[in-house]
Scaffold this motif. Structure first.
Motif, short mmCIF file in Angstrom:
data_model
loop_
_atom_site.label_atom_id
_atom_site.label_comp_id
_atom_site.label_asym_id
_atom_site.label_seq_id
_atom_site.Cartn_x
_atom_site.Cartn_y
_atom_site.Cartn_z
N ASP A 190 0.81 -1.22 0.00
CA ASP A 190 0.00 0.00 0.00
C ASP A 190 0.84 1.27 0.00
N ALA A 191 2.15 1.12 -0.08
CA ALA A 191 3.03 2.29 -0.01
C ALA A 191 3.14 2.98 -1.37
N VAL A 192 3.44 4.27 -1.29
CA VAL A 192 3.82 5.03 -2.48
C VAL A 192 5.33 4.86 -2.59
N PHE A 193 5.80 4.40 -3.73
CA PHE A 193 7.23 4.19 -3.93
C PHE A 193 7.81 5.36 -4.69
N VAL A 194 8.81 5.98 -4.09
CA VAL A 194 9.55 7.07 -4.71
C VAL A 194 10.89 6.48 -5.12
N ILE A 195 11.13 6.43 -6.41
CA ILE A 195 12.37 5.85 -6.93
C ILE A 195 13.16 6.97 -7.58
#
Length: 141
Positions: A111-116
């Motif tokens: 459920d996380a927002v992934f910042v790459i």
């Protein structure tokens, strides 16, 4: 107004040496912006608002993902991370991650927002691109 400034007869503020160009009515006030600087600042703020809107759209589930790009050092990552912190979103930050670790992290935090950040290496891997397409459901804003 500082105590050492006076007004000249023409209404201009003068410093004690009589130079109007060195006197300012408020020592804390920034100097006026040139039209070009004002336009550049307005453009910067518009880009920040767009990044915030995209980030909030991802955090709120309205967008599956977003790709934010631009010259280095322009505040992209800072704006995204600040927006996620302020929204109290569940997020993960990764820099130069490869496909397998990304998959494992996505499995642990579905459920996380992934910042790459610096994702060029990731896009070079066919497996990573396939993983991202699957995770995003084919939708990228």
């Amino acid at each position: 107004m500082n105590s050492e400034s006076t007004h000249a007869g023409n209404g201009r503020l003068m410093n004690p040496a009589g130079r109007a160009d060195l006197a300012r009515p408020d020592d804390d006030a920034p100097p006026p912006l040139s039209p070009a600087d004002a336009a550049a600042l307005a453009s910067f703020h518009a880009r920040q608002r767009a990044i915030r809107d995209l980030t909030l759209g991802c955090a709120g589930g309205h967008h599956a993902g977003a790709y934010v790009y631009g010259p280095p050092g322009t505040g992209k990552t800072h704006t995204v991370l600040r927006t996620l912190r302020e929204a109290q979103a569940h997020w993960q930050y990764h820099q130069r991650i490869t496909a397998k670790p990304l998959y494992l992290e996505m499995e642990k935090h579905p459920d996380a927002v992934f910042v790459i950040d610096d994702c060029e290496q990731l896009f070079a891997e066919k497996a990573a691109v396939t993983l991202l397409r699957s995770a995003l459901g084919g939708e990228v804003v």
